[in-house]
Design a protein around this motif. Structure first.
Motif, PDB file in Angstrom:
ATOM      1  N   GLU A 129       0.806  -1.226   0.000  1.00  0.00           N
ATOM      2  CA  GLU A 129       0.000   0.000   0.000  1.00  0.00           C
ATOM      3  C   GLU A 129       0.831   1.264   0.000  1.00  0.00           C
ATOM      4  O   GLU A 129       0.342   2.353  -0.326  1.00  0.00           O
ATOM      5  N   THR A 153      -3.053  -5.098   2.059  1.00  0.00           N
ATOM      6  CA  THR A 153      -3.331  -5.092   0.618  1.00  0.00           C
ATOM      7  C   THR A 153      -2.040  -5.298  -0.159  1.00  0.00           C
ATOM      8  O   THR A 153      -0.933  -4.963   0.307  1.00  0.00           O
ATOM      9  N   ARG A 198      -5.939  -4.958  -7.069  1.00  0.00           N
ATOM     10  CA  ARG A 198      -5.514  -4.949  -5.670  1.00  0.00           C
ATOM     11  C   ARG A 198      -6.159  -6.114  -4.915  1.00  0.00           C
ATOM     12  O   ARG A 198      -7.335  -6.424  -5.085  1.00  0.00           O
ATOM     13  N   ARG A 221      -7.094  -7.707  -1.158  1.00  0.00           N
ATOM     14  CA  ARG A 221      -7.312  -7.425   0.263  1.00  0.00           C
ATOM     15  C   ARG A 221      -7.153  -8.747   1.007  1.00  0.00           C
ATOM     16  O   ARG A 221      -7.881  -9.696   0.743  1.00  0.00           O
TER      17      ARG A 221
END
Length: 508
Positions: free
Chosen positions: A30, A71, A106, A108
Motif C-alpha cells: 500500500e 493489501t 488490488r 485485500r
C-alpha cells in the motif's frame, strides 16, 4: 505466484537461470514498495497437458513479503497486446479462477481467515465462492458431496489444532472419522418423500489445483484456517428419484448461507440455503428431459404394454354380465347361465382371461426397448455397488439387480476383478450411466418367467467430484439370463461377459 506464459512473450524462458524474474509482473504494497521476486521453477508444457491451444511455460515465482500487509497490488508489465494468465491463492484458498491480468488489481488479505481475502475487482471470483453441497441424482441413488471448511466443523467436533500452521497426520485421520460420523447424522435428506439413511462413502482433505478440487496428500501443509473437508454421503433408493429434499442444519456466524447445486444428467439446479429458508427442494418435473429416464418395473396389475390388467378383468366380467342379462330377457336360461358363469370366471379365475399376467407369458410381452431400459438400470446398479465402501451396503446393492448363484459369484469371486477393471476410470472413477446398444440385442425365451439376452453396452464413466467431471467410456458385451418374480421385479441370474474394451466412438 503461479504463472502460465505463452511462448511468444517469453521466447528465451528456457535459458532462465532461476535468479531473475521475467519482466511480466510487479508486486507492490500500500506504500508503493515493490517486492523483488525469485524464479522457483520453470517448465515448458505442451497444449495437450494444459488448457491453452499453443505451447506455454509454467512458472512459479516467489515474492518475500514484509510482515502481513493488508493489501497488495499486482501490476502487469507486459508489452501492449500481450496477456498474462494468473492464479492467486492465499494459504491454499484461490482468490479467483484462472484469468487474464491486463491492468493493475488490488488484493485485500485477511490473515485470520484466508476465505475472506479477495480482489477489489468484483469481476474476479473463484468458481467455488464458498464451501457448498453438490447433489448428484443417479438411477437408484442420490449422492451428497459436502464441502466444508475445517473451521466450520471444528466447534461441532470440539477440535483445536496443536499447530496453528499445519495439521498433523494423526489429527487428519482423527478428524476424518469424526467428520464422517457427524455428517451422517446431520443435514437429513428425503427422497420421494421418505427419509433415507446416509451411507458414508469417503472423507478427504482437499485442496484447490488447476483442475479444480484435488486430494491433499499427507506431505502437504494444511493450514487449519483454510483446510477443506470433503465428505461423500450416498443414499440408496429402490426406485428412480422423483423428489429430493435437503435440510441444511449447520449455520453460524461464519456460515450464514449454504450454496447447493444439484446435478441431474446434464442439467444443474442452484439454491442457497439460509437460516430462514434452510430446505432445498427439487422435483424431476423441473427437469427439461436431458437425463436418461429409468423406466419403472411394471407392476402385477399391468401387462407388458402398461395396460391395467384389473381393468381388463372388470371389463370382461361386465360384458359377460350384460350378455347374461340380455339372454335372460330373451328367455334363454341356458345361455344366460353360461354368461353368468363366464362373468364369475373372469373375476375368480383371472388366469383364464389374463395370460399376460402369467410369468411365462410375461416374458414374451416385453419388447426389446423395454428390455433395454430395464437392463440399463440393473447394470448401472451393479457398477455402483462396487463404489460403496461397506461390504453390507455393497452386497445389499448388488441384491437389487442380481439373484441366485450369480449374486454370490459376483460378490465373492469377481469383486477384485471388477474393481481392477474399473481402475481404468482413474481410481476415483465411477460408472455414471449405462447405455445398451440396439444393434446385436438378441432376446430368447428360456422358460416360465425367464429369458436370455445377448447384448452390448457402453459404461459411461466419470470422475465427478466437487462439481467437476472427466469422462471415460468402455464397451462391454455379455450373455445374460433374466428372471421376473411374481411382483414384477427383474433380476439378472446368470452372466457370461464376452468382452470389455474402450469404446471407439467415445475415445477422447
Amino acid at each position: 505466484m503461479d504463472l502460465r506464459l505463452r511462448e511468444d512473450p517469453f521466447p528465451k524462458a528456457g535459458a532462465a537461470d532461476g535468479s531473475a524474474v521475467p519482466d511480466l509482473l510487479q508486486l507492490r504494497d500500500e506504500n508503493g514498495h515493490i517486492f523483488a521476486g525469485r524464479m522457483e521453477s520453470l517448465a515448458k508444457a505442451s497444449p495437450v497437458q494444459g488448457s491453452m491451444d499453443v505451447p506455454f511455460y509454467g512458472a512459479k515465482i516467489h515474492f518475500p513479503v514484509r510482515g502481513n500487509p493488508d493489501t497488495l497490488t499486482l501490476v502487469p508489465t507486459l508489452a501492449p497486446g500481450q496477456k498474462l494468465g494468473i492464479v492467486v491463492s492465499h494459504r491454499g484458498v484461490p482468490l479467483a479462477d484462472l484469468g487474464e491480468l491486463e491492468a493493475p488489481v488490488r488484493l485485500r488479505l485477511d490473515w485470520n481467515d484466508p476465505w475472506r481475502s479477495r480482489f477489489d475487482d468484483p469481476g474476479r471470483l473463484r468458481r467455488h465462492s464458498a464451501p457448498r453441497s453438490f447433489l448428484y441424482v443417479e438411477p437408484y441413488e442420490v449422492r451428497h458431496e459436502v464441502l466444508l471448511r475445517l473451521e466450520d466443523l471444528a466447534p461441532y467436533l470440539r477440535f483445536k489444532p496443536g499447530d496453528p500452521q499445519n495439521l498433523s497426520t494423526s489429527e487428519r485421520e482423527s478428524l476424518k472419522r469424526a467428520a464422517g460420523d457427524f455428517l451422517r447424522a446431520h443435514n437429513p435428506l428425503r427422497i420421494n418423500g421418505a427419509a433415507v439413511e446416509a451411507q458414508l462413502d469417503r472423507v478427504e482433505f482437499l485442496r484447490f489445483g488447476r483442475q479444480g478440487m484435488q486430494n491433499a496428500n499427507d506431505a502437504e501443509t494444511l493450514h487449519p484456517a483454510s483446510a477443506l473437508v470433503g465428505t461423500i454421503l450416498v443414499y440408496l433408493t429402490e426406485a428412480p428419484t422423483e423428489t429430493v429434499e435437503l435440510q441444511w442444519e449447520l449455520f453460524g456466524p461464519d456460515l450464514e448461507r449454504r450454496p447447493v447445486t444439484l446435478y441431474f444428467g446434464r442439467e444443474s439446479f442452484e439454491f442457497e440455503a439460509t437460516p430462514r429458508d434452510p430446505v432445498f427442494r427439487w422435483s424431476s418435473e423441473e427437469a427439461l428431459g436431458l437425463a436418461p429416464e429409468i423406466e419403472r418395473p411394471a407392476s402385477a396389475a399391468e401387462d407388458g404394454r402398461g395396460v391395467p390388467v384389473i381393468g381388463l378383468r372388470t371389463a370382461a366380467a361386465a360384458v359377460a354380465l350384460l350378455t347374461a342379462a340380455w339372454f335372460a330377457r330373451r328367455r334363454h336360461p341356458v345361455l344366460a347361465c353360461t354368461g353368468l358363469a363366464a362373468a364369475g370366471a373372469a373375476m375368480l379365475f383371472p388366469q383364464l382371461l389374463d395370460p399376460v399376467g402369467q410369468p411365462e407369458a410375461r416374458t414374451m410381452a416385453f419388447p426389446p426397448p423395454q428390455v433395454r431400459t430395464r437392463l440399463e438400470a440393473l447394470l448401472h446398479n451393479v457398477y455402483r455397488a462396487y463404489a460403496l465402501r461397506g461390504e453390507e451396503a455393497s452386497y445389499d446393492r448388488l441384491a437389487m439387480s442380481l439373484d441366485g448363484p450369480l449374486l454370490e459369484q459376483v460378490y465373492l469371486r469377481q469383486r477384485k476383478a471388477v474393481l481392477a477393471r474399473n481402475q481404468g476410470l482413474g481410481g476415483e472413477g465411477r460408472v455414471s450411466r449405462v447405455e445398451m446398444l440396439d444393434d446385436g440385442l438378441v432376446i430368447r425365451k428360456l422358460g416360465a418367467s425367464s429369458f436370455e439376452v445377448t447384448g452390448r453396452w457402453i459404461a459411461h464413466g466419470a470422475v465427478s467430484h466437487w462439481g467437476h467431471s472427466h469422462e471415460r467410456h468402455t464397451l462391454y458385451a455379455a450373455r445374460m439370463v433374466l428372471s421376473i418374480a411374481g411382483d414384477g421385479t427383474w433380476k439378472i441370474t446368470a452372466m457370461d461377459l464376452l468382452e470389455g474394451q474402450p469404446s471407439p466412438s467415445a475415445r477422447s
